[in-house]
Each structure stands twice: as structure tokens, then as C-alpha cells.
Design an enzyme around this catalytic site. Structure first.
Site, PDB file in Angstrom:
ATOM      1  N   ALA A  37       0.839  -1.606   0.239  1.00  0.00           N
ATOM      2  CA  ALA A  37      -0.156  -0.165  -0.028  1.00  0.00           C
ATOM      3  C   ALA A  37       1.118   1.064   0.198  1.00  0.00           C
ATOM      4  O   ALA A  37       0.899   2.203  -0.540  1.00  0.00           O
ATOM      5  CB  ALA A  37      -0.805  -0.143   1.175  1.00  0.00           C
ATOM      6  N   SER A  39       4.208   1.902  -0.589  1.00  0.00           N
ATOM      7  CA  SER A  39       4.848   2.019  -1.641  1.00  0.00           C
ATOM      8  C   SER A  39       4.217   2.081  -3.078  1.00  0.00           C
ATOM      9  O   SER A  39       4.269   2.926  -3.801  1.00  0.00           O
ATOM     10  CB  SER A  39       5.978   0.785  -1.948  1.00  0.00           C
ATOM     11  N   ASN A  40       2.679   1.897  -3.266  1.00  0.00           N
ATOM     12  CA  ASN A  40       1.570   2.009  -4.423  1.00  0.00           C
ATOM     13  C   ASN A  40       1.730   3.787  -4.619  1.00  0.00           C
ATOM     14  O   ASN A  40       1.815   4.478  -5.795  1.00  0.00           O
ATOM     15  CB  ASN A  40       0.720   1.167  -3.872  1.00  0.00           C
ATOM     16  N   GLY A 257      -4.956  -1.539  -5.408  1.00  0.00           N
ATOM     17  CA  GLY A 257      -4.909  -0.358  -5.681  1.00  0.00           C
ATOM     18  C   GLY A 257      -5.046   0.340  -5.439  1.00  0.00           C
ATOM     19  O   GLY A 257      -5.176   1.627  -5.974  1.00  0.00           O
ATOM     20  N   GLY A 259      -7.409   2.150  -4.300  1.00  0.00           N
ATOM     21  CA  GLY A 259      -7.312   3.451  -2.650  1.00  0.00           C
ATOM     22  C   GLY A 259      -6.234   3.242  -3.433  1.00  0.00           C
ATOM     23  O   GLY A 259      -6.408   4.400  -2.112  1.00  0.00           O
ATOM     24  N   ASP A 260      -5.753   3.418  -2.681  1.00  0.00           N
ATOM     25  CA  ASP A 260      -3.707   3.005  -2.849  1.00  0.00           C
ATOM     26  C   ASP A 260      -3.682   4.526  -4.546  1.00  0.00           C
ATOM     27  O   ASP A 260      -3.025   5.722  -3.728  1.00  0.00           O
ATOM     28  CB  ASP A 260      -2.729   2.305  -3.088  1.00  0.00           C
TER      29      ASP A 260
END
Length: 321
Positions: A37, A39-40, A257, A259-260
């Protein structure tokens, strides 16, 4: 040291995600990617034109080195990352049975990232950023990770940094009671909170969206931006209460991903000091773009790409392109 816009930290794992949609027991080839999360979000911010730092504790193994090279290659500052021989880098396997039916299998217990502790934090590195971004995943990994998160909050407060918190609830990592306690503790120290509606309901015990937002504010001057999936997001401050519509998508390829990407969009808008409705609108657009591509980071757009996506258009957008 170059000034950072945002600093974040947490576990990134090697992601094995087959191209075909079928049960994993019938899959024989697994392309290698990365997934995490924090690093995304860092990569998303880098693509949007910001300077961002990310750190973790990685296994001193080929997977750990692969993760570091991948994130650094995306323009993220990684000089505070650490390696350990005491535990391996964590792994994820993603199973897609259909675009809407995705299962994620984690192999992270006792991983290198779970060994992160307060003494691993570089206070000067963290204080060099304008914003500290946190998720609720990192404190769930271990007691030492929880202590590291709380120490980072202490550093941010001392240096008058803004704290942006995405609860990112992962119930497989800890008990309901512990999760609720810690997520609310971190939220109480945060300036901007980015829960999903279900996460906000879990944290507050409230059901109505306005009540959830008020409870998360705790009587303080906070910004609550609640993710509502395809319906968009709900913005709640002491002066503004508004639902910002999402962008329709004709084809969902991979929902993980999104949400990130949304969080990266919010952070980017905050850094640009734009009006909050515009900030949320762009974040919604990024979330819609991310679900149209396989992988956690592959769909994260540049600023030019998301601005083009947001141009007035008729009908739903097919982001699988």
C-alpha cells in the site's frame, strides 16, 4: 538532503499474479511484480510529479533487492531502506476468478518488514518531508512496527508535519478489538483521514456517513475523505460536507490498488493546495484508472494522463487501454 513532499513506510512484498482468470491450483506461470500500500502511494505520487521517500526493512535476499530496485526505479527516494538476514521478504499471490472476484493470499508472517522497530527510524529523513503518510497495515504487522508508527507520529508532530492516514483495515493481521483501538489512536493524531465507509463504520460504531465523519473528526479541525467505491467519495470538514461523484468505468480489470491511487491523488492535491472538491475529484479519477489495469502500480497515471482522463466526455470510460 533533497526536501521531500511526502514520506511513507511499510511492507512491500513480491506479488505473483497470473494473467489468466482461474483458480491458483490450475495456474503454472506467475509473472513477478511488487505490491504494498505505502509503496503504491509513493510510486503514484512520483508519477504525479512529487518528490517522495519510502522505506522499509527488506529481506537480504533476491526478492528484497528486486523490490528496492523496482521502487527506486520509479523515482522514489529509498535511501533509508534497511536489509536484514534475520527474516525473508514477504510474498503475495493474487487469484483472479473474475474481474470482480479477486482473492489475495499473503505469506508475510515473520517477514523482514515485521522486524521494523523504532531504532530503525531516521528522524532527520522523516522530518525532511512536508507530509507523513501512514496506513493501518504497518502497525498490524508486529508490536515493534506499531511502536515505529507511533514514533513516526511523534517526529511528525515535533516538526509540524501534516499527517495523512489511510486505515487500510486488514483483519487477518490482528483482532477486531486491537484493530479498532489502534486505528482510532492513529486517527486521533492525524490531520487528514481516508477511510472507506465500511472502515469508518468499524472504527466509530456509527452507520450514517455524516455521523461517521463527525465521529472521526473527534471535535477537532480534521479533513475526512471517505471512499464510496463507484459512487465517488464524501468530503467532510468543519466548513464543507459534499459527495464528489466518481467516474464510471465500463470494464474493471483489477480492483486492488485503487484505494492507494486515490490516496496518492489526495496527497498530490493537498501539496498543490487546490480546493478540496477538486482534489477529491482527481483522486476519484485516478482510482477509476487504476482498476482498468492488471497489477497494483501499473495503472497509476501521470498528471497529464489523469487530466486528459478527466476531460468532459459522454458515456462511461473504458480505461482498459
Amino acid at each position: 538532503m533533497k526536501k521531500l513532499d511526502v514520506v511513507t513506510f511499510g511492507e512491500t512484498m513480491v506479488l505473483f499474479q497470473p494473467e489468466q482468470m482461474q483458480p491458483l491450483e490450475y495456474v503454472y506461470e506467475f509473472p513477478k511484480r511488487i505490491g504494498g500500500a505505502e509503496s503504491n502511494v509513493a510510486i503514484g505520487l512520483s508519477r504525479l510529479g512529487h518528490t517522495v521517500g519510502w522505506f522499509s526493512k527488506l529481506g537480504d535476499d533476491p526478492f528484497g533487492r528486486y523490490i528496492l530496485k523496482s521502487i527506486r526505479g520509479e523515482g522514489v527516494e529509498t535511501s533509508s531502506c534497511l536489509f536484514t538476514k534475520e527474516a525473508p521478504t514477504g510474498l503475495i499471490f493474487k487469484e483472479r476468478l473474475s474481474p470482480e472476484d479477486v482473492n489475495v493470499y499473503y505469506y508475510r508472517k515473520g517477514s523482514a518488514a515485521s522486524l521494523l522497530e523504532t531504532t530503525d527510524l531516521d528522524e532527520e529523513y522523516i522530518a525532511n518531508a512536508k507530509i507523513l503518510h501512514l496506513t493501518g497495515i504497518t502497525p498490524a504487522l508486529s508490536d515493534t512496527c506499531y511502536q515505529a508508527v507511533m514514533k513516526s507520529i511523534e517526529i511528525a508532530k515535533k516538526n509540524k508535519m501534516k499527517i495523512v492516514f489511510d486505515p487500510n483495515l486488514r483483519l487477518k493481521l490482528w483482532s477486531l478489538e486491537k484493530a479498532k483501538q489502534v486505528l482510532n489512536e492513529i486517527a486521533s493524531h492525524s490531520d487528514v483521514i481516508l477511510p472507506g465507509l465500511d472502515e469508518g463504520q468499524f472504527m466509530t460504531g456509527k452507520t450514517e456517513i455524516e455521523e461517521v465523519a463527525e465521529a472521526l473528526m473527534g471535535g477537532e479541525d480534521k479533513t475526512i475523505i471517505m471512499k464510496l467505491g463507484s459512487k465517488g467519495a464524501y468530503l467532510h470538514t468543519k466548513d464543507e460536507q459534499e459527495t464528489i461523484e466518481g467516474y464510471p468505468v465500463t470494464q474493471i480489470v483489477d480492483p486492488v490498488g485503487a484505494g492507494d491511487g486515490f490516496a496518492a491523488g489526495i496527497l498530490s492535491g493537498l501539496l498543490r493546495e487546490e480546493p478540496l472538491p477538486i482534489v477529491v475529484k482527481r483522486a476519484n479519477a485516478i482510482g477509476a484508472m487504476v482498476v482498468g489495469m492488471t497489477g497494483d502500480i501499473e495503472g497509476l497515471p501521470t498528471l497529464a494522463a489523469v487530466e486528459q482522463f478527466m476531460q468532459p466526455n459522454t458515456g462511461a470510460r473504458d480505461v482498459n487501454r
